[in-house]
Every structure is written in structure tokens, then in C-alpha cells.
Design a protein around this motif. Structure first.
Motif, PDB file in Angstrom:
ATOM      1  N   VAL A   1      11.303  -6.767  -9.912  1.00 44.51           N
ATOM      2  CA  VAL A   1      11.907  -7.842  -9.116  1.00 44.51           C
ATOM      3  C   VAL A   1      11.029  -9.075  -9.049  1.00 44.51           C
ATOM      4  O   VAL A   1      11.385 -10.072  -8.421  1.00 44.51           O
ATOM      5  N   GLY A   2       9.853  -9.021  -9.684  1.00 41.93           N
ATOM      6  CA  GLY A   2       9.008 -10.196  -9.767  1.00 41.93           C
ATOM      7  C   GLY A   2       7.886 -10.262  -8.762  1.00 41.93           C
ATOM      8  O   GLY A   2       7.244 -11.309  -8.631  1.00 41.93           O
ATOM      9  N   PHE A   3       7.627  -9.173  -8.033  1.00 45.03           N
ATOM     10  CA  PHE A   3       6.508  -9.196  -7.083  1.00 45.03           C
ATOM     11  C   PHE A   3       5.201  -9.348  -7.844  1.00 45.03           C
ATOM     12  O   PHE A   3       4.869  -8.534  -8.705  1.00 45.03           O
ATOM     13  N   GLY A   4       4.437 -10.399  -7.519  1.00 45.74           N
ATOM     14  CA  GLY A   4       3.203 -10.687  -8.238  1.00 45.74           C
ATOM     15  C   GLY A   4       1.949 -10.400  -7.452  1.00 45.74           C
ATOM     16  O   GLY A   4       0.851 -10.720  -7.911  1.00 45.74           O
ATOM     17  N   GLY A   5       2.083  -9.795  -6.258  1.00 44.36           N
ATOM     18  CA  GLY A   5       0.912  -9.486  -5.458  1.00 44.36           C
ATOM     19  C   GLY A   5       0.269  -8.176  -5.868  1.00 44.36           C
ATOM     20  O   GLY A   5       0.547  -7.612  -6.925  1.00 44.36           O
ATOM     21  N   ASP A   6      -0.622  -7.673  -5.018  1.00 42.85           N
ATOM     22  CA  ASP A   6      -1.336  -6.432  -5.311  1.00 42.85           C
ATOM     23  C   ASP A   6      -0.503  -5.211  -4.945  1.00 42.85           C
ATOM     24  O   ASP A   6       0.227  -5.219  -3.938  1.00 42.85           O
ATOM     25  N   ILE A   7      -0.632  -4.177  -5.754  1.00 41.27           N
ATOM     26  CA  ILE A   7      -0.107  -2.848  -5.434  1.00 41.27           C
ATOM     27  C   ILE A   7      -1.316  -1.927  -5.380  1.00 41.27           C
ATOM     28  O   ILE A   7      -2.041  -1.788  -6.369  1.00 41.27           O
ATOM     29  N   VAL A   8      -1.540  -1.304  -4.221  1.00 47.04           N
ATOM     30  CA  VAL A   8      -2.714  -0.457  -4.015  1.00 47.04           C
ATOM     31  C   VAL A   8      -2.240   0.949  -3.670  1.00 47.04           C
ATOM     32  O   VAL A   8      -1.503   1.140  -2.698  1.00 47.04           O
ATOM     33  N   LEU A   9      -2.657   1.923  -4.477  1.00 48.82           N
ATOM     34  CA  LEU A   9      -2.195   3.291  -4.299  1.00 48.82           C
ATOM     35  C   LEU A   9      -3.364   4.260  -4.232  1.00 48.82           C
ATOM     36  O   LEU A   9      -4.371   4.090  -4.914  1.00 48.82           O
TER      37      LEU A   9
ATOM     38  N   PHE B   1       0.830  -1.192   0.000  1.00 47.32           N
ATOM     39  CA  PHE B   1       0.000   0.000   0.000  1.00 47.32           C
ATOM     40  C   PHE B   1       0.875   1.256   0.000  1.00 47.32           C
ATOM     41  O   PHE B   1       1.948   1.273   0.615  1.00 47.32           O
ATOM     42  N   GLY B   2       0.391   2.315  -0.644  1.00 48.64           N
ATOM     43  CA  GLY B   2       1.109   3.584  -0.610  1.00 48.64           C
ATOM     44  C   GLY B   2       0.223   4.742  -1.005  1.00 48.64           C
ATOM     45  O   GLY B   2      -0.836   4.560  -1.616  1.00 48.64           O
ATOM     46  N   LEU B   3       0.653   5.941  -0.662  1.00 49.70           N
ATOM     47  CA  LEU B   3      -0.041   7.168  -1.037  1.00 49.70           C
ATOM     48  C   LEU B   3       0.807   7.888  -2.067  1.00 49.70           C
ATOM     49  O   LEU B   3       1.921   8.327  -1.767  1.00 49.70           O
TER      50      LEU B   3
ATOM     51  N   LEU C   1      -7.223   5.101   4.895  1.00 48.22           N
ATOM     52  CA  LEU C   1      -7.260   4.358   3.639  1.00 48.22           C
ATOM     53  C   LEU C   1      -6.659   2.969   3.816  1.00 48.22           C
ATOM     54  O   LEU C   1      -7.230   1.960   3.353  1.00 48.22           O
ATOM     55  N   TYR C   2      -5.511   2.889   4.488  1.00 44.37           N
ATOM     56  CA  TYR C   2      -4.851   1.603   4.677  1.00 44.37           C
ATOM     57  C   TYR C   2      -5.748   0.638   5.454  1.00 44.37           C
ATOM     58  O   TYR C   2      -5.843  -0.556   5.123  1.00 44.37           O
TER      59      TYR C   2
ATOM     60  N   LEU D   1       1.183  -7.893   4.324  1.00 48.03           N
ATOM     61  CA  LEU D   1       0.880  -6.588   3.754  1.00 48.03           C
ATOM     62  C   LEU D   1       1.869  -5.568   4.279  1.00 48.03           C
ATOM     63  O   LEU D   1       2.485  -5.761   5.335  1.00 48.03           O
ATOM     64  N   CYS D   2       2.029  -4.469   3.555  1.00 48.28           N
ATOM     65  CA  CYS D   2       2.904  -3.418   4.051  1.00 48.28           C
ATOM     66  C   CYS D   2       2.405  -2.054   3.607  1.00 48.28           C
ATOM     67  O   CYS D   2       1.744  -1.925   2.563  1.00 48.28           O
ATOM     68  N   VAL D   3       2.723  -1.042   4.391  1.00 55.34           N
ATOM     69  CA  VAL D   3       2.456   0.351   4.044  1.00 55.34           C
ATOM     70  C   VAL D   3       3.812   1.038   3.939  1.00 55.34           C
ATOM     71  O   VAL D   3       4.628   0.967   4.856  1.00 55.34           O
ATOM     72  N   LEU D   4       4.046   1.665   2.791  1.00 52.97           N
ATOM     73  CA  LEU D   4       5.367   2.225   2.516  1.00 52.97           C
ATOM     74  C   LEU D   4       5.266   3.650   1.990  1.00 52.97           C
ATOM     75  O   LEU D   4       4.332   3.990   1.257  1.00 52.97           O
ATOM     76  N   ASP D   5       6.244   4.474   2.370  1.00 57.74           N
ATOM     77  CA  ASP D   5       6.366   5.791   1.760  1.00 57.74           C
ATOM     78  C   ASP D   5       6.628   5.619   0.269  1.00 57.74           C
ATOM     79  O   ASP D   5       7.469   4.803  -0.130  1.00 57.74           O
ATOM     80  N   PHE D   6       5.937   6.400  -0.521  1.00 60.25           N
ATOM     81  CA  PHE D   6       6.000   6.233  -1.967  1.00 60.25           C
ATOM     82  C   PHE D   6       7.185   6.966  -2.591  1.00 60.25           C
ATOM     83  O   PHE D   6       7.882   6.432  -3.454  1.00 60.25           O
TER      84      PHE D   6
END
Length: 442
Positions: A90-98, A69-71, A154-155, A168-173
Motif C-alpha cells: 500500500v506504499g508505507f515507507g516507514g519502518d517495520i520492526v519485528l 511494531f509486531g511480534l 520490546l516495544y 507508531l503502532c503495535v499490532l498483532d502480527f
């Protein structure tokens, strides 16, 4: 391969989000202390139970997958190439939610669709990052909120789409790039029997004790008071922009943080940062008391390598390009710890430019720098890399950034395990270095 069981019926139980008419001119003409939302008591529960408005294009959440997750508000396309591009590369196949702007440039929209990003538009108008008027929300809201706080609502909402087995993770964009799949280390920990629910990332010690940083100590002082600033001063700074968890762990953290926002109302007196809340929740033991099994990984361990402190000046410790150079391998990738040991004596001394009274000269603890840092594997996530753009920018643009066709389509379609090059530590069984619970000053 064992498949995780998907959630069912989630949308059926959700209420609908609401649109509200906002007098922006009037609201944003006031000071943040005057316009700040006052009654937030029910907003945490709403964020966890109200269906969010539609994404910019149809892209479903996949409840059986891991998710990032990111903003991503008000950034140009190169930031998306760094964050989304490197993550898919790098091959990450999961969800990216922004969370994004409501209108995107065609080139950016094409890139995000190709990368299978779930993009939620944010209907806000902001005078500054401290003061945002919200047009669409989970329930009526009576004033403004800082963007750093909005993102946690949102997260919490997005978490509801995922299963208990998801990571899951929340990261600075803005200042985060990926060198490998960010979840592989945590998957390995779980296979080894770890019961951790929440992984927090510490900034570099001894440079980033809370008392050494005017920002972090200020956020705690201005929200909790001088006594708590002193109480937690020796502890390491925890970054609110790099948090990993199981669904249960991250949900517990987000709920506690937002309850703290509602109770303390620090945004009413110009404290916009969520980082003060994060540090107090962990260092006070509040997370543990609430049943959240949290682990603080010192810099040099865990999935995130936060390198910003190596460019600071106020703390008085040794900084500069030589440290960043020591943290890179022959191909340029950033490592958790210096490749060559022992480290140069300059690294364990105060900077020649250290001012009288600076933390390094006052605490006399420069000898602790890199003292227990032995893991020389590549860092999955590099945070605050832009503080060293002169040293890292060229490598990131050439090796990590991706501008088109970044996704591993087979992994995205079938949920296959992410790919990593032969010989990578995550493939060959080499020691990676696990996290440790870190509660006090070293």
C-alpha cells in the motif's frame, strides 16, 4: 517538505543487554506460578535505557519516520506476506520492526531484507505462550514471562529510536492486513489540531462488552477480582493488539502497563494476557490520570477495523457471512460500516441460535447494532480477518498479500509521502470519520 529532526547520541547513553545461562529443563518443568519472574520492578526502566542486541542483519532505525511494531515468532512465510507484504504494497515507507525467530528460512530472510524490515531475534525458549525462559534480556531476570508480556518490553525499547513527531503502532502480527497506509488518518487528525497521544481500538459493540466475553472478563476477574470485572463489564473491549500513538503517548502507555505487570504479577496465576491490563488502564481513568491523552475509537471509526466479533457465537447476536458481505465494496475491500443503509433487519436482531441467557437476549440491545455506523470508507487496517478466512481469504491472497518486490523503493529511500490510488478517500478530501472518546456503555 518539512523534515523531522532526527535524534542524536541515542546509542551513546545506552547500556548493553546481557546474556544469561538458563537451566531450561528445570525452569520449564515447573508450573507458570512456580517459574514466573518475581522481581520486575526495574525491568521497565531497563527496557527504556538498555541497548537491545543486534538485529539479524544491518537495517537501521530511521528516527524521523513512522513505524509499525509486531511480534512475529513461529509463523510461516505466508503470514509475513499478509502483514509485511500488504503494508509495503500500500506504499508505507516507514519502518517495520519485528521480533522474530533466531533462525529464518532463506526465502523468508530474503523477503524481509527486500522489504527493509528490522528483525530482532528473540532468545527465548517457551513451554507454552504462558511460560517463556529468556536467554538475552535488558538485565538479569529471575524467571519466566508470558510472550504477550515480553513483547511490551520490546516495544518500549524500540520506541527509544524515534522522534517526538513520529507516529507508531503495535499490532498483532498473525491476523492483521493492510488496505492503506495505517497512519494517514491520524496524520489528518493531527493537521486538524488533535492533541491525542494514544489511539485505542474498540471491538464491535454491543457484541463485545467486556461482560459478554468469557476471555476478557476472565482476564480482569483473575487479575483484579470479581468486583472490577463487574465494574467494567458494560464497557467495550479494547484490543491490546491494535494500539497507535505518538512516541510520548505510546511510551506512557507501555510504561504504565509494565508497571502494572510488576505490581499485580497476574502472570504468576495463569493470566498471560496484556488485554486485561489495557482495558483497566483506560476504563479506570489511569491513563488520563498519568497524563496520557487517550482516545478510544469504536469499531467503524479510526484506523483499525476489528471484525472478529462477527464470527462469535456465545454472545447471541447476529453473525455470519452476510455481515462481512455488507462490509465490503464492489472490489472486495473491507469497509468501516455497511455500504447500504439501512442495514437488514436481521442485523439488528438476535441470532436464531442464541441460547437462553445469552447477552443479546439478556440485554435486549441488538437494535444498537450499526446504529451510528455511517463511515463507508475502506478500513486502513483489518484485524482478526482470519475469523472469516472463508469469506476474506481469497481476496486477501489476491489483492492485499505480496510475495516479492512489495516495497515502494522511492518512498523507502527518500521518505516520500505514501502513495494512494486516485480517488481514494485519503486523497480526495472525503470525510473519513474521526475518533471519539468512548467511556461507557452505549
Amino acid at each position: 517538505m518539512t523534515r523531522r529532526r532526527a535524534l542524536t547520541g541515542l546509542a551513546d547513553k545506552w547500556q548493553q543487554s546481557i546474556k544469561q545461562t538458563v537451566n531450561h529443563a528445570s525452569m520449564l518443568s515447573k508450573k507458570p506460578s512456580e517459574s514466573a519472574a518475581k522481581d520486575l520492578a526495574d525491568h521497565t526502566a531497563s527496557a527504556a535505557s538498555v541497548k537491545m542486541w543486534a538485529p539479524l542483519w544491518p537495517q537501521p532505525h530511521r528516527p524521523n519516520e513512522n513505524a509499525v511494531f509486531g511480534l512475529a515468532l513461529n509463523y510461516d512465510i505466508r503470514h509475513y506476506h499478509w502483514f509485511v507484504g500488504s503494508l509495503r504494497k500500500v506504499g508505507f515507507g516507514g519502518d517495520i520492526v519485528l521480533g522474530t525467530n533466531t533462525n529464518l528460512q532463506p526465502q523468508l530472510e530474503k523477503f524481509l531484507k527486500e522489504s527493509q524490515v528490522i528483525a530482532y531475534p528473540l532468545y527465548v525458549r517457551c513451554k507454552s505462550k504462558l511460560q517463556c525462559a529468556i536467554e538475552q534480556w535488558f538485565q538479569p531476570i529471575d524467571g519466566t514471562l508470558p510472550m504477550a508480556i515480553i513483547r511490551h518490553y520490546l516495544y518500549l525499547n524500540w520506541l527509544q529510536h524515534y522522534s517526538p513527531s513520529s507516529l507508531l503502532c503495535v499490532l498483532d502480527f498473525r491476523d492483521t492486513v493492510f488496505q492503506s497506509d495505517p497512519f494517514l488518518l491520524l496524520e489528518k487528525e493531527r493537521r486538524a489540531g488533535s492533541t491525542t497521544q494514544l489511539w485505542l481500538a474498540g471491538e464491535h459493540m454491543p457484541y463485545k462488552r467486556i461482560r459478554n466475553c468469557v476471555f476478557n472478563s476472565g482476564w480482569i476477574r483473575d487479575c483484579y477480582g470479581e468486583a472490577d470485572k463487574i465494574k467494567y463489564g458494560a464497557y467495550p473491549v479494547i484490543c491490546s493488539g491494535s494500539i497507535f500513538g505518538t512516541k510520548k503517548g505510546l511510551e506512557g502507555f507501555e510504561t504504565l502497563l509494565l508497571q502494572e505487570v510488576s505490581k499485580k504479577k497476574c502472570h504468576e496465576h495463569y493470566v498471560e494476557s496484556d488485554q486485561g491490563y489495557t482495558n483497566v488502564l483506560f476504563h479506570s481513568g489511569a491513563l488520563e490520570a498519568a497524563g496520557v491523552e487517550a482516545q478510544l475509537d469504536p469499531r467503524g471509526q479510526g484506523p483499525v477495523n476489528t471484525v472478529g466479533a462477527f464470527g462469535g457465537k456465545r454472545h447471541g447476536y447476529y453473525v455470519g457471512g452476510e455481515i462481512i458481505k455488507a462490509l465490503r465494496d464492489d472490489e472486495g475491500y473491507v469497509l468501516n460500516c455497511p455500504l447500504r443503509q439501512p442495514v437488514p433487519s436481521a442485523f439488528t436482531s438476535c441470532s436464531d441460535a442464541a441460547r437462553p441467557g445469552s447477552p443479546c437476549l439478556k440485554d435486549k440491545d441488538a437494535h444498537l447494532n450499526f446504529a451510528d455506523c455511517k463511515d463507508v470508507s475502506r478500513s486502513p487496517v483489518v484485524h482478526q480477518w482470519d475469523r472469516h478466512a472463508g469469506d476474506l481469504g481469497g481476496f486477501i491472497n489476491k489483492k492485499l498479500s505480496c510475495t516479492t518486490k512489495c516495497a515502494n523503493s522511492s518512498a523507502l529511500a527518500a521518505g516520500d509521502p505514501p502513495f494512494h490510488p486516485a480517488g481514494h478517500p485519503y486523497n480526495d478530501g472525503a470525510a473519513i470519520g474521526g475518533g471519539v472518546t468512548f467511556r461507557g456503555a452505549a
